[in-house]
Design a protein around this motif. Structure first.
Motif, short mmCIF file in Angstrom:
data_model
loop_
_atom_site.label_atom_id
_atom_site.label_comp_id
_atom_site.label_asym_id
_atom_site.label_seq_id
_atom_site.Cartn_x
_atom_site.Cartn_y
_atom_site.Cartn_z
N GLU A 16 0.90 5.73 0.26
CA GLU A 16 1.05 4.29 0.05
C GLU A 16 1.72 3.64 1.25
O GLU A 16 2.53 4.27 1.95
CB GLU A 16 1.90 4.00 -1.20
CG GLU A 16 1.41 4.61 -2.49
CD GLU A 16 2.09 5.92 -2.81
OE1 GLU A 16 2.16 6.28 -4.02
OE2 GLU A 16 2.56 6.61 -1.88
N SER A 17 1.42 2.38 1.46
CA SER A 17 2.08 1.60 2.49
C SER A 17 2.02 0.13 2.11
O SER A 17 1.28 -0.25 1.19
CB SER A 17 1.42 1.82 3.85
OG SER A 17 0.07 1.40 3.83
N GLY A 18 2.82 -0.68 2.81
CA GLY A 18 2.76 -2.13 2.60
C GLY A 18 3.90 -2.70 1.79
O GLY A 18 3.98 -3.93 1.63
N GLY A 19 4.79 -1.86 1.30
CA GLY A 19 5.92 -2.38 0.55
C GLY A 19 6.92 -3.07 1.46
O GLY A 19 6.81 -3.03 2.69
N GLY A 20 7.91 -3.73 0.85
CA GLY A 20 8.92 -4.41 1.63
C GLY A 20 9.69 -5.39 0.80
O GLY A 20 9.62 -5.38 -0.44
N LEU A 21 10.41 -6.26 1.50
CA LEU A 21 11.22 -7.29 0.87
C LEU A 21 10.51 -8.63 0.99
O LEU A 21 10.06 -9.01 2.08
CB LEU A 21 12.59 -7.35 1.55
CG LEU A 21 13.53 -8.47 1.11
CD1 LEU A 21 13.92 -8.28 -0.36
CD2 LEU A 21 14.76 -8.50 2.00
N VAL A 22 10.41 -9.34 -0.12
CA VAL A 22 9.74 -10.63 -0.13
C VAL A 22 10.49 -11.57 -1.07
O VAL A 22 11.14 -11.12 -2.01
CB VAL A 22 8.26 -10.47 -0.57
CG1 VAL A 22 8.16 -9.96 -2.00
CG2 VAL A 22 7.47 -11.75 -0.38
N GLN A 23 10.40 -12.85 -0.81
CA GLN A 23 11.07 -13.83 -1.66
C GLN A 23 10.22 -14.15 -2.89
O GLN A 23 8.99 -13.94 -2.89
CB GLN A 23 11.34 -15.11 -0.88
CG GLN A 23 12.38 -14.95 0.21
CD GLN A 23 12.68 -16.27 0.90
OE1 GLN A 23 11.86 -17.17 0.95
NE2 GLN A 23 13.90 -16.38 1.43
N THR A 24 10.87 -14.65 -3.91
CA THR A 24 10.15 -15.08 -5.12
C THR A 24 9.04 -16.06 -4.75
O THR A 24 9.24 -16.97 -3.96
CB THR A 24 11.12 -15.75 -6.10
OG1 THR A 24 12.07 -14.77 -6.56
CG2 THR A 24 10.38 -16.31 -7.29
#
Length: 121
Positions: free
Chosen positions: A6-14
């Motif tokens: 898997e790849s593409g995860g991270g931190l994102v805002q609402t």
């Protein structure tokens, strides 16, 4: 041996979006059913979406916000996530099994290591 990465995860805002990818090794990828699951801290693993040659489906909790797709030429399954909220924060796993029949929620024979998705408020 089938491997999933898997790849593409991270931190994102609402309200933001992310696209997760699941690269699957194996010569008969087009015949696999591939699914996404997620597990939030302290909670049980939850089915998110699945796709096979016969179609796709998503859980009610993400319906209308998440879309699953696949590129058989690249042996890759994608999970496009939109309108993210803090409740979507989890480790996202992809899983696969040969064939399209059977329950969409499992069992699956092969699993990736997971990718963290964190949605800040």
């Amino acid at each position: 041996q089938v491997q999933l990465v898997e790849s593409g995860g991270g931190l994102v805002q609402t309200g933001g979006s992310l696209r997760l990818s699941c690269a699957v090794s194996g010569r008969t990828f087009s015949g696999y059913r591939v699914a996404w699951f997620r597990q939030a801290r302290g909670k049980e693993r939850e089915f998110v979406a699945t796709i096979s040659w016969s179609g796709y489906s998503t859980s009610d909790s993400v319906k209308g916000r998440f879309t699953i797709s696949r590129d058989n030429a690249k042996n890759t399954v994608f999970l496009q996530m939109t309108s993210l909220n803090p409740e979507d924060t989890a480790v996202y796993y992809c899983a696969a099994r040969s064939g399209s029949s059977g329950s969409r929620t499992g069992p699956y024979d092969y699993w990736g290591q997971g990718t963290q998705v964190t949605v800040s408020s």
